[in-house]
Design an enzyme around this catalytic site. Structure first.
Site, PDB file in Angstrom:
ATOM      1  N   CYS A  35      -1.242   2.407  -3.360  1.00 35.05           N
ATOM      2  CA  CYS A  35      -2.496   2.496  -2.600  1.00 35.05           C
ATOM      3  C   CYS A  35      -2.805   3.929  -2.188  1.00 35.05           C
ATOM      4  O   CYS A  35      -3.923   4.221  -1.767  1.00 35.05           O
ATOM      5  CB  CYS A  35      -2.431   1.599  -1.363  1.00 35.05           C
ATOM      6  SG  CYS A  35      -1.167   2.091  -0.192  1.00 35.05           S
ATOM      7  N   CYS A 104       2.135  -2.482   4.137  1.00 32.59           N
ATOM      8  CA  CYS A 104       1.700  -1.469   5.104  1.00 32.59           C
ATOM      9  C   CYS A 104       2.727  -1.374   6.237  1.00 32.59           C
ATOM     10  O   CYS A 104       3.004  -0.273   6.733  1.00 32.59           O
ATOM     11  CB  CYS A 104       0.324  -1.824   5.666  1.00 32.59           C
ATOM     12  SG  CYS A 104      -0.851  -2.372   4.423  1.00 32.59           S
TER      13      CYS A 104
HETATM   14 FE1  FES Z   1      -1.388   0.735   1.470  1.00 33.34          FE
HETATM   15 FE2  FES Z   1      -2.089  -0.437   3.658  1.00 33.34          FE
HETATM   16  S1  FES Z   1      -3.063  -0.619   1.735  1.00 33.34           S
HETATM   17  S2  FES Z   1      -0.516   1.003   3.414  1.00 33.34           S
END
Ligand code: FES
Length: 127
Positions: A35, A104
């Site tokens: 991400c 996360c």
């Molecule tokens: Fe990667 Fe939240 S989407 S840390």
């Protein structure tokens, strides 16, 4: 049911302990390649107690809420307790995260562990 708990929204909107500790003696930085989010934790440890902790997170709302909650969970605690902090404990304290957002909270656990590793390395170098 709302996707995010009230606690997640609260810590996302009003994150606790945001910032930098200039004289930190433990710093940890982690990122998630998928991400692209990045988290940095600063610890000020005295007499084996986490006297202060601050974070900078360039990431999603769950990452910000997880960092904020993680700092609250270890502030004022002995180093040994902070070592045991798990991402599940962070997510639980936030009244849960959606499954696809659990990574996360992993970032928060890893950032704190990295900062504690850094602290231990600095202690060894001083001996
Ligand atoms: Fe990667 Fe939240 S989407 S840390």
């Amino acid at each position: 049911m709302a996707l995010y708990s009230e606690k997640v929204m609260d810590h996302f909107r009003n994150p606790r302990n945001v910032g930098v500790i200039e004289d930190a003696n433990g710093i940890g930085e982690v990122g998630n390649a998928k991400c692209g989010d990045i988290m940095k934790m600063y610890l000020k440890i005295e007499d084996d107690i986490i006297k202060d902790v601050k974070f900078e997170t360039f990431g999603c709302g769950s990452a910000i809420a997880s960092s904020s909650m993680a700092t609250e969970l270890i502030k004022g605690k002995p180093v040994a307790d902070a070592m045991k902090l798990t991402n599940e404990a962070v997510a639980e304290a936030l009244d849960g995260l959606p499954d696809y957002k659990m990574h996360c909270s992993v970032l928060a656990e890893e950032a704190i562990k990295n900062a504690l590793d850094d602290y231990h390395k600095r202690c060894e170098e001083q001996q």
